[in-house]
Design a protein around this motif. Sequence first.
Motif, short mmCIF file in Angstrom:
data_model
loop_
_atom_site.label_atom_id
_atom_site.label_comp_id
_atom_site.label_asym_id
_atom_site.label_seq_id
_atom_site.Cartn_x
_atom_site.Cartn_y
_atom_site.Cartn_z
N ASN A 89 0.88 -1.17 0.00
CA ASN A 89 0.00 0.00 0.00
C ASN A 89 0.92 1.22 0.00
OD1 ASN A 89 -1.81 2.04 0.46
ND2 ASN A 89 -2.25 1.47 2.59
N LYS A 144 0.20 4.27 -0.31
CA LYS A 144 -0.41 5.47 0.30
C LYS A 144 -0.14 6.70 -0.59
CE LYS A 144 0.19 3.33 4.77
NZ LYS A 144 0.07 3.48 6.20
N HIS A 148 -9.53 1.23 4.07
CA HIS A 148 -8.32 1.36 4.89
C HIS A 148 -8.60 2.28 6.08
CE1 HIS A 148 -4.23 2.43 6.10
NE2 HIS A 148 -3.86 1.29 5.52
N GLU A 172 -5.99 -5.18 9.91
CA GLU A 172 -5.00 -4.17 10.23
C GLU A 172 -5.36 -3.49 11.55
OE1 GLU A 172 -2.71 -2.95 6.47
OE2 GLU A 172 -4.36 -1.56 6.73
N ALA A 199 -1.23 -0.62 15.07
CA ALA A 199 0.01 -1.21 14.55
C ALA A 199 0.41 -0.60 13.21
CB ALA A 199 -0.15 -2.72 14.39
N ILE A 200 -0.43 0.29 12.65
CA ILE A 200 -0.14 0.82 11.32
C ILE A 200 0.80 2.00 11.40
CG2 ILE A 200 -1.12 1.88 9.25
CD1 ILE A 200 -3.66 0.30 9.73
N GLY A 201 1.97 1.85 10.81
CA GLY A 201 2.93 2.94 10.75
C GLY A 201 3.53 3.31 12.09
N GLY A 224 -1.85 -6.72 8.36
CA GLY A 224 -1.16 -5.46 8.05
C GLY A 224 -0.95 -4.65 9.31
N GLY A 225 0.22 -4.06 9.43
CA GLY A 225 0.54 -3.24 10.59
C GLY A 225 1.98 -3.47 10.96
N SER A 226 2.84 -2.62 10.37
CA SER A 226 4.27 -2.71 10.64
C SER A 226 4.85 -4.09 10.34
CB SER A 226 4.59 -2.28 12.09
OG SER A 226 4.20 -0.93 12.29
N LEU A 236 -0.50 -6.93 4.06
CA LEU A 236 -0.70 -5.63 3.42
C LEU A 236 0.35 -4.72 4.04
CD1 LEU A 236 -2.29 -3.85 1.47
CD2 LEU A 236 -3.94 -3.41 3.28
N ILE A 237 1.23 -4.23 3.20
CA ILE A 237 2.46 -3.62 3.70
C ILE A 237 2.50 -2.15 3.33
CG2 ILE A 237 4.98 -3.94 3.79
CD1 ILE A 237 3.44 -6.61 4.11
N GLY A 238 2.72 -1.28 4.31
CA GLY A 238 2.85 0.14 4.03
C GLY A 238 4.31 0.53 3.84
N GLY A 239 4.93 0.98 4.91
CA GLY A 239 6.30 1.51 4.84
C GLY A 239 7.29 0.59 4.14
C1 PEP Z 1 -0.90 -0.05 5.87
O1 PEP Z 1 -0.99 1.15 5.70
O2 PEP Z 1 -1.73 -0.78 5.32
C2 PEP Z 1 0.19 -0.56 6.71
C3 PEP Z 1 0.10 -1.77 7.17
O3 PEP Z 1 1.22 0.30 6.96
P1 PEP Z 1 2.61 -0.08 7.70
O4 PEP Z 1 3.10 -1.36 7.11
O5 PEP Z 1 3.51 1.10 7.40
O6 PEP Z 1 2.29 -0.21 9.15
#
Ligand code: PEP
Length: 253
Positions: A9, A11, A95, A167, A171-173, A211-213, A232-235
């Motif tokens: 993701n 973003k 999201h 998510e 835990a997100i970001g 998803g979440g870090s 589901l991966i952000g950073g």
């Molecule tokens: C996300 O935004 O879906 C997410 C999981 O972000 P992060 O991996 O950066 O925590």
Amino acid sequence: MRKKIIAGNWKMNVKPSETAALVTGIAEATKAFTNVEIVCCTPAIDVAAAVAAATGTQVSVGAENVHWEASGAYTGEISTGMLLDAGAKYVIIGHSERRQYFGETDETVNKRATAALKAGLVAIVCVGETLAERDAGQVEAVIVRQMKEGLKGLSAADAANLVIAYEPVWAIGTGRTATPDQAQEVHALIRRTLGELVGVEAAESVRIQYGGSMKPGNAAELLAQKDIDGGLIGGAALKADSFAAIIEAAAKA
Ligand code: PEP
């Protein structure tokens, strides 16, 4: 056997001019991991460039949101038909950042998910509790409500193109990850709830991402859990090497 699915993701990161290099880097670094479904969900303005770079590779492209109407006077919005025309195959829906900052509700999640699935997109529907809700012992109530309201009216056939992302908002970001046991407990709840909604057999085939870090250092232990079918991966999706390392963990899980 559910095929693992790792989706990035992006973003509001990565410009159109930077997109090809990131997609190509990911495709190059993950050639060997053919047993994993790999998706880059990009800002809408990057979709065309991402699709061009992903063509002929094992990487697929998705968007981060979609409107439920097919066309019309909805300034700033993007339809399922536009995404498909541009070559996107996936879309993230609901999201927590859209719920928090852009007025997304379970009802609008339901409208978007219904439209996306009807159009033939794979819908990655996000659910997850806030820290306050977890501390108040409301995890189950929140997740079940988000699932039942957000997925209302969907059939067993719809479930074939459905992915759920659990998510936890806390835990997100944040660098804070759910423990594998905490995540597995909620994933099992999600699968049980799906069973009530679309039948047990269809629920068994739905991939449930965490998803979440998620990052290279914690992906393997999360992905080893029975009901964790991807991430589901952000950073960590913004660099080819860290995203590829998570995909490698999924390939070996
Ligand atoms: C996300 O935004 O879906 C997410 C999981 O972000 P992060 O991996 O950066 O925590």
